[in-house]
Design a protein around this motif. Structure first.
Motif, PDB file in Angstrom:
ATOM      1  N   GLU A  17      -7.942  -8.300 -10.219  1.00 51.63           N
ATOM      2  CA  GLU A  17      -7.123  -8.409  -9.327  1.00 51.63           C
ATOM      3  C   GLU A  17      -6.277  -7.279  -9.094  1.00 51.63           C
ATOM      4  O   GLU A  17      -5.005  -7.367  -8.548  1.00 51.63           O
ATOM      5  CB  GLU A  17      -6.319  -9.812  -9.658  1.00 51.63           C
ATOM      6  N   ILE A  18      -6.834  -6.056  -9.161  1.00 51.48           N
ATOM      7  CA  ILE A  18      -6.010  -5.014  -9.081  1.00 51.48           C
ATOM      8  C   ILE A  18      -5.526  -4.630  -7.725  1.00 51.48           C
ATOM      9  O   ILE A  18      -4.270  -4.155  -7.388  1.00 51.48           O
ATOM     10  CB  ILE A  18      -6.868  -3.534  -9.261  1.00 51.48           C
ATOM     11  N   TYR A  19      -5.800  -5.352  -6.732  1.00 50.45           N
ATOM     12  CA  TYR A  19      -5.254  -5.178  -5.253  1.00 50.45           C
ATOM     13  C   TYR A  19      -4.589  -6.510  -4.849  1.00 50.45           C
ATOM     14  O   TYR A  19      -4.522  -6.735  -3.535  1.00 50.45           O
ATOM     15  CB  TYR A  19      -6.478  -4.816  -4.209  1.00 50.45           C
ATOM     16  N   LEU A  57      -1.027  -0.856 -12.685  1.00 51.27           N
ATOM     17  CA  LEU A  57       0.266  -0.236 -12.007  1.00 51.27           C
ATOM     18  C   LEU A  57      -0.460   0.525 -10.783  1.00 51.27           C
ATOM     19  O   LEU A  57       0.246   0.941  -9.985  1.00 51.27           O
ATOM     20  CB  LEU A  57       0.920   0.695 -12.858  1.00 51.27           C
ATOM     21  N   SER A  58      -1.602   0.815 -11.015  1.00 52.15           N
ATOM     22  CA  SER A  58      -2.076   2.062 -10.170  1.00 52.15           C
ATOM     23  C   SER A  58      -2.232   1.840  -8.938  1.00 52.15           C
ATOM     24  O   SER A  58      -2.078   2.715  -7.896  1.00 52.15           O
ATOM     25  CB  SER A  58      -3.443   2.646 -10.835  1.00 52.15           C
ATOM     26  N   LYS A  59      -2.587   0.653  -8.205  1.00 54.77           N
ATOM     27  CA  LYS A  59      -3.016   0.244  -6.831  1.00 54.77           C
ATOM     28  C   LYS A  59      -1.878  -0.375  -6.298  1.00 54.77           C
ATOM     29  O   LYS A  59      -1.276   0.318  -5.360  1.00 54.77           O
ATOM     30  CB  LYS A  59      -4.240  -0.616  -6.668  1.00 54.77           C
ATOM     31  N   ASN A  64      -0.376   5.151 -10.524  1.00 52.35           N
ATOM     32  CA  ASN A  64      -1.552   5.384 -11.394  1.00 52.35           C
ATOM     33  C   ASN A  64      -1.314   6.439 -12.324  1.00 52.35           C
ATOM     34  O   ASN A  64      -2.037   6.608 -13.129  1.00 52.35           O
ATOM     35  CB  ASN A  64      -2.761   5.952 -10.468  1.00 52.35           C
ATOM     36  N   GLY A  65      -0.259   7.346 -12.243  1.00 51.47           N
ATOM     37  CA  GLY A  65      -0.065   8.346 -13.192  1.00 51.47           C
ATOM     38  C   GLY A  65       0.284   7.888 -14.512  1.00 51.47           C
ATOM     39  O   GLY A  65       0.355   8.485 -15.709  1.00 51.47           O
ATOM     40  N   PHE A  66       0.725   6.657 -14.461  1.00 50.95           N
ATOM     41  CA  PHE A  66       1.197   6.060 -15.672  1.00 50.95           C
ATOM     42  C   PHE A  66       0.154   5.480 -16.541  1.00 50.95           C
ATOM     43  O   PHE A  66       0.320   5.326 -17.887  1.00 50.95           O
ATOM     44  CB  PHE A  66       2.219   4.853 -15.331  1.00 50.95           C
ATOM     45  N   ALA A 144      -7.451  -5.958   2.535  1.00 44.14           N
ATOM     46  CA  ALA A 144      -6.520  -5.644   1.470  1.00 44.14           C
ATOM     47  C   ALA A 144      -6.872  -4.270   0.928  1.00 44.14           C
ATOM     48  O   ALA A 144      -8.135  -3.998   1.408  1.00 44.14           O
ATOM     49  CB  ALA A 144      -6.658  -6.684   0.448  1.00 44.14           C
ATOM     50  N   GLY A 145      -6.188  -4.082   0.239  1.00 45.65           N
ATOM     51  CA  GLY A 145      -6.440  -2.474  -0.496  1.00 45.65           C
ATOM     52  C   GLY A 145      -6.026  -1.265   0.290  1.00 45.65           C
ATOM     53  O   GLY A 145      -5.306  -1.272   1.193  1.00 45.65           O
ATOM     54  N   HIS A 146      -6.615  -0.185  -0.146  1.00 42.08           N
ATOM     55  CA  HIS A 146      -5.858   1.262   0.446  1.00 42.08           C
ATOM     56  C   HIS A 146      -6.994   2.019   0.937  1.00 42.08           C
ATOM     57  O   HIS A 146      -6.743   3.078   1.306  1.00 42.08           O
ATOM     58  CB  HIS A 146      -5.324   1.942  -0.912  1.00 42.08           C
TER      59      HIS A 146
END
Length: 235
Positions: A17-19, A57-59, A64-66, A144-146
């Motif tokens: 469920e990252i997005y 956290l990335s999306k 994403n740097g964390f 949805a999404g990037h």
């Protein structure tokens, strides 16, 4: 359907469920996102203990740097206990934990941030799809999404091959996408046009010529990318 399939074959169902919080299409034709964890009738499809949800956290949060994510399996403590055995090998610094804990605890800020983010994604998606439709690019619509999954016109391939001297003008009409020339076009886009879009084969695409174009960037940068793509694909 896939939950029932997993249940029938005694499999775990891993739901990414990252997005989840990047659904930007609010039209009536699109059902609002519902986490599988919120289903009150989940046990009608599968034993809830077999469901594992991934998020991070990335999306949705653009962090994403964390390099931080989490696994949720509320009905299976054994899974969580097993993962705890591995977690010491991926500990985050204590200051990172403090920052993210404080960040996630600010519900008012997160709700506001996500509303702004979804609005910007919707606006950029409209820009990119209008461009793709206008110039007859094949693509797969999304809600949805990037990023958008698109296939570059074959002109991008023939133009590159002719510039390299690999084909003649008469042979240009018979050129087709292959995995080999997909990589060469990608290299050409990076080297000559300064545009980086990952190849489809990086994501195990069955058909060559497809690329993943991220649109979650500033509007000026997005327009520059589209202009350069058009230049690369022009006869």
């Amino acid at each position: 359907a896939f939950l029932k399939f997993a249940s029938e074959h005694n499999l775990y169902a891993v739901v990414d469920e990252i997005y989840a919080l990047s659904v930007f299409d609010r039209s009536e034709a699109v059902a609002p996102f519902e986490s599988v964890l919120s289903w009150t009738d989940l046990d009608a499809y599968i034993d809830p203990a077999s469901v594992i949800v991934l998020h991070g956290l990335s999306k949705d949060f653009g962090l994403n740097g964390f390099r931080m994510g989490w696994v949720l399996s509320p009905w299976n403590k054994n899974i969580i206990n097993v993962l705890r055995c591995y977690s010491p090998f991926g500990y985050r610094p204590s200051y990172t934990d403090r920052i993210i804990t404080k960040f996630l605890a600010d519900r008012e800020y997160i709700d506001s941030m996500l509303q702004i983010s979804q609005g910007m994604l919707a606006s950029n998606y409209q820009i990119i799809t209008e461009f793709l439709n206008q110039h007859a690019f094949r693509y797969i619509p999304c809600t949805a999404g990037h990023f958008v999954w698109l296939q570059l016109p074959i002109n991008a391939c023939t133009k590159m091959l002719r510039a390299r001297g690999d084909i003649s003008a008469e042979e240009a009409n018979s050129v087709k996408w292959t995995k080999e020339n997909e990589v060469m076009v990608w290299d050409d886009l990076v080297d000559k046009f300064r545009v980086y879009i990952p190849t489809g084969q990086s994501f195990f695409s069955a058909d060559p010529g497809w690329f993943r174009l991220t649109f979650s960037i500033g509007k000026d940068e997005l327009q520059l990318v589209l202009d350069r793509l058009l230049e690369a694909c022009s006869p």
